[in-house]
Design a protein around this motif. Sequence first.
Motif, PDB file in Angstrom:
ATOM      1  N   MET A   1       0.841  -1.205   0.000  1.00  0.00           N
ATOM      2  CA  MET A   1       0.000   0.000   0.000  1.00  0.00           C
ATOM      3  C   MET A   1       0.876   1.254   0.000  1.00  0.00           C
ATOM      4  SD  MET A   1      -2.896  -1.222   2.680  1.00  0.00           S
ATOM      5  CE  MET A   1      -3.808  -2.733   2.323  1.00  0.00           C
ATOM      6  N   ALA A   2       1.923   1.224   0.851  1.00  0.00           N
ATOM      7  CA  ALA A   2       2.845   2.368   0.890  1.00  0.00           C
ATOM      8  C   ALA A   2       3.562   2.489  -0.459  1.00  0.00           C
ATOM      9  CB  ALA A   2       3.840   2.173   2.022  1.00  0.00           C
ATOM     10  N   GLU A   3       3.887   1.350  -1.056  1.00  0.00           N
ATOM     11  CA  GLU A   3       4.521   1.385  -2.391  1.00  0.00           C
ATOM     12  C   GLU A   3       3.579   2.022  -3.416  1.00  0.00           C
ATOM     13  OE1 GLU A   3       7.609  -2.380  -2.742  1.00  0.00           O
ATOM     14  OE2 GLU A   3       5.626  -2.551  -3.611  1.00  0.00           O
ATOM     15  N   THR A   4       2.296   1.667  -3.339  1.00  0.00           N
ATOM     16  CA  THR A   4       1.326   2.230  -4.294  1.00  0.00           C
ATOM     17  C   THR A   4       1.241   3.739  -4.115  1.00  0.00           C
ATOM     18  OG1 THR A   4       0.106   0.145  -4.214  1.00  0.00           O
ATOM     19  CG2 THR A   4      -1.049   2.010  -5.166  1.00  0.00           C
ATOM     20  N   ALA A   5       1.246   4.188  -2.856  1.00  0.00           N
ATOM     21  CA  ALA A   5       1.226   5.644  -2.599  1.00  0.00           C
ATOM     22  C   ALA A   5       2.490   6.284  -3.181  1.00  0.00           C
ATOM     23  CB  ALA A   5       1.122   5.903  -1.098  1.00  0.00           C
ATOM     24  N   ALA A   6       3.637   5.609  -3.026  1.00  0.00           N
ATOM     25  CA  ALA A   6       4.909   6.158  -3.542  1.00  0.00           C
ATOM     26  C   ALA A   6       4.906   6.185  -5.077  1.00  0.00           C
ATOM     27  CB  ALA A   6       6.079   5.334  -3.023  1.00  0.00           C
ATOM     28  N   ILE A   7       4.250   5.208  -5.699  1.00  0.00           N
ATOM     29  CA  ILE A   7       4.172   5.181  -7.172  1.00  0.00           C
ATOM     30  C   ILE A   7       3.375   6.391  -7.667  1.00  0.00           C
ATOM     31  CG2 ILE A   7       3.128   3.926  -9.137  1.00  0.00           C
ATOM     32  CD1 ILE A   7       3.772   1.305  -7.518  1.00  0.00           C
ATOM     33  N   LEU A   8       2.290   6.710  -6.956  1.00  0.00           N
ATOM     34  CA  LEU A   8       1.425   7.815  -7.393  1.00  0.00           C
ATOM     35  C   LEU A   8       1.907   9.181  -6.911  1.00  0.00           C
ATOM     36  CD1 LEU A   8      -2.172   6.292  -7.013  1.00  0.00           C
ATOM     37  CD2 LEU A   8      -0.713   6.363  -9.028  1.00  0.00           C
ATOM     38  N   SER A   9       2.755   9.211  -5.879  1.00  0.00           N
ATOM     39  CA  SER A   9       3.220  10.501  -5.324  1.00  0.00           C
ATOM     40  C   SER A   9       4.745  10.495  -5.158  1.00  0.00           C
ATOM     41  CB  SER A   9       2.578  10.758  -3.954  1.00  0.00           C
ATOM     42  OG  SER A   9       1.189  10.802  -4.042  1.00  0.00           O
ATOM     43  N   PRO A  10       5.493  10.406  -6.257  1.00  0.00           N
ATOM     44  CA  PRO A  10       6.951  10.284  -6.121  1.00  0.00           C
ATOM     45  C   PRO A  10       7.609  11.502  -5.472  1.00  0.00           C
ATOM     46  CG  PRO A  10       6.324  10.623  -8.425  1.00  0.00           C
ATOM     47  CD  PRO A  10       5.055  10.430  -7.657  1.00  0.00           C
ATOM     48  N   GLN A  11       6.922  12.646  -5.538  1.00  0.00           N
ATOM     49  CA  GLN A  11       7.503  13.869  -4.964  1.00  0.00           C
ATOM     50  C   GLN A  11       7.249  13.974  -3.462  1.00  0.00           C
ATOM     51  OE1 GLN A  11       4.739  13.504  -6.562  1.00  0.00           O
ATOM     52  NE2 GLN A  11       3.217  14.837  -5.614  1.00  0.00           N
ATOM     53  N   LYS A  12       6.393  13.112  -2.910  1.00  0.00           N
ATOM     54  CA  LYS A  12       6.100  13.162  -1.471  1.00  0.00           C
ATOM     55  C   LYS A  12       6.928  12.113  -0.728  1.00  0.00           C
ATOM     56  CE  LYS A  12       1.168  14.280  -2.293  1.00  0.00           C
ATOM     57  NZ  LYS A  12       1.113  15.723  -2.180  1.00  0.00           N
TER      58      LYS A  12
ATOM     59  N   ILE B   1      11.162   1.083 -12.091  1.00  0.00           N
ATOM     60  CA  ILE B   1      10.025   0.228 -11.711  1.00  0.00           C
ATOM     61  C   ILE B   1       8.772   1.092 -11.554  1.00  0.00           C
ATOM     62  CG2 ILE B   1       9.093  -1.255  -9.871  1.00  0.00           C
ATOM     63  CD1 ILE B   1      11.930  -2.266  -9.429  1.00  0.00           C
ATOM     64  N   ARG B   2       8.943   2.249 -10.943  1.00  0.00           N
ATOM     65  CA  ARG B   2       7.805   3.125 -10.646  1.00  0.00           C
ATOM     66  C   ARG B   2       7.040   3.521 -11.916  1.00  0.00           C
ATOM     67  NH1 ARG B   2       6.049   8.008 -10.598  1.00  0.00           N
ATOM     68  NH2 ARG B   2       7.845   8.838 -11.685  1.00  0.00           N
ATOM     69  N   VAL B   3       7.792   3.904 -12.953  1.00  0.00           N
ATOM     70  CA  VAL B   3       7.136   4.376 -14.179  1.00  0.00           C
ATOM     71  C   VAL B   3       6.313   3.246 -14.813  1.00  0.00           C
ATOM     72  CG1 VAL B   3       7.587   5.238 -16.523  1.00  0.00           C
ATOM     73  CG2 VAL B   3       8.827   6.203 -14.568  1.00  0.00           C
ATOM     74  N   LYS B   4       6.897   2.032 -14.841  1.00  0.00           N
ATOM     75  CA  LYS B   4       6.164   0.899 -15.451  1.00  0.00           C
ATOM     76  C   LYS B   4       4.962   0.510 -14.583  1.00  0.00           C
ATOM     77  CE  LYS B   4      10.102  -1.508 -17.429  1.00  0.00           C
ATOM     78  NZ  LYS B   4      10.824  -2.754 -17.212  1.00  0.00           N
ATOM     79  N   ALA B   5       5.159   0.503 -13.264  1.00  0.00           N
ATOM     80  CA  ALA B   5       4.056   0.134 -12.359  1.00  0.00           C
ATOM     81  C   ALA B   5       2.925   1.157 -12.490  1.00  0.00           C
ATOM     82  CB  ALA B   5       4.554   0.068 -10.914  1.00  0.00           C
ATOM     83  N   LYS B   6       3.296   2.418 -12.641  1.00  0.00           N
ATOM     84  CA  LYS B   6       2.271   3.467 -12.765  1.00  0.00           C
ATOM     85  C   LYS B   6       1.480   3.271 -14.064  1.00  0.00           C
ATOM     86  CE  LYS B   6       1.333   8.364 -12.289  1.00  0.00           C
ATOM     87  NZ  LYS B   6       0.619   8.540 -13.541  1.00  0.00           N
ATOM     88  N   THR B   7       2.166   2.800 -15.107  1.00  0.00           N
ATOM     89  CA  THR B   7       1.465   2.557 -16.376  1.00  0.00           C
ATOM     90  C   THR B   7       0.346   1.534 -16.173  1.00  0.00           C
ATOM     91  OG1 THR B   7       3.487   3.035 -17.549  1.00  0.00           O
ATOM     92  CG2 THR B   7       1.797   1.858 -18.793  1.00  0.00           C
ATOM     93  N   SER B   8       0.615   0.465 -15.396  1.00  0.00           N
ATOM     94  CA  SER B   8      -0.436  -0.552 -15.212  1.00  0.00           C
ATOM     95  C   SER B   8      -1.587   0.020 -14.376  1.00  0.00           C
ATOM     96  CB  SER B   8       0.127  -1.837 -14.600  1.00  0.00           C
ATOM     97  OG  SER B   8       0.427  -1.662 -13.245  1.00  0.00           O
TER      98      SER B   8
END
Length: 305
Positions: free
Chosen positions: A63-74, A287-294
């Motif tokens: 869940m924290a990873e998902t938040a980090a994927i969507l909010s990389p600046q936070k 990883i973040r950019v690809k995960a965000k694409t899905s």
Amino acid sequence: MNEQLISKIEKLKKQLNAVILAHNYQPGEIQDLADFCGDSLGLSVTASKTDADVIVFCGVMFMAETAAILSPQKTVLLPDKFAGCPMADMINAEQLRVLKKKNPNALVVCYVNSTAEVKAESDYCCTSSNAVELVKSIPADREIIFIPDQHLGRHVQQRTSRNLILWPGYCTTHVLITETDIQNAKAEFPDAIVLAHPECSEPVKDLADQLLSTGQMLNFAEKSNAKQFIIATEIGIIHALKKRNPNATFIPASPRATCPNMKMITFDKIIASLQDLRYKISVPDEIRVKAKTSLDRMIEVLPTK
Ligand code: SF4
């Protein structure tokens, strides 16, 4: 004692411009403290839209990873770095790559309860509330690999009449709810409506009146005229259900349906997390950019529910 801890958390939160998120399965006192309660994707989307600099995710690692994927600046913090999800850890990126090689024409749909590196290897992400719709949106002639939850996967198979390639993952908490638990609860509360999460085993789901995600359960109970509900999911949701529907009775299908990982977050750990900015969860950019694409593909096909 709790009041002192809560006011300390509030003070630290202001100093850091932080927001606290609590998953529906968190202990009641943590849900009450949080700025937002909900499911993992909804919370991550909500947090990404705030102007907070720091997100404290009271939940588990994915869940924290998902938040980090969507909010990389936070800055995203998980108050206990050992709060993981056994289901998410049942498949890793290498295992998924092998499965993809064996099924080169298949698209991969992964449940949001998965690691960032697994999301990065997937074509679409889904939640328990939109998995059926998402699979329906994929052309019927495409093969689909569905990971990691076999029980959610079977639910999708049943509702879509699609033959999915399933991974044998499961939630170690939901499988503790048995058919006998439901039969006993129904015998004791014959007028109650049984609401079960799709992560439950098939015999449990067969006895349910409704198969719903946690968010859908909250909405259903609010709109229903029924006054008694047997709840077949992690026990933490009962707190939110009672809070929103004080005149209804919610019976946990089984007291064993308690996820130990979800109960690892405490007030003291939240304070330590805010004081020392720990444990920072970030996802490497590749990883973040690809995960965000899905995740984006899911949101494109189906607006978040
Ligand atoms: S309830 Fe199940 S899916 Fe949710 S965090 Fe616990 S083990 Fe993972």
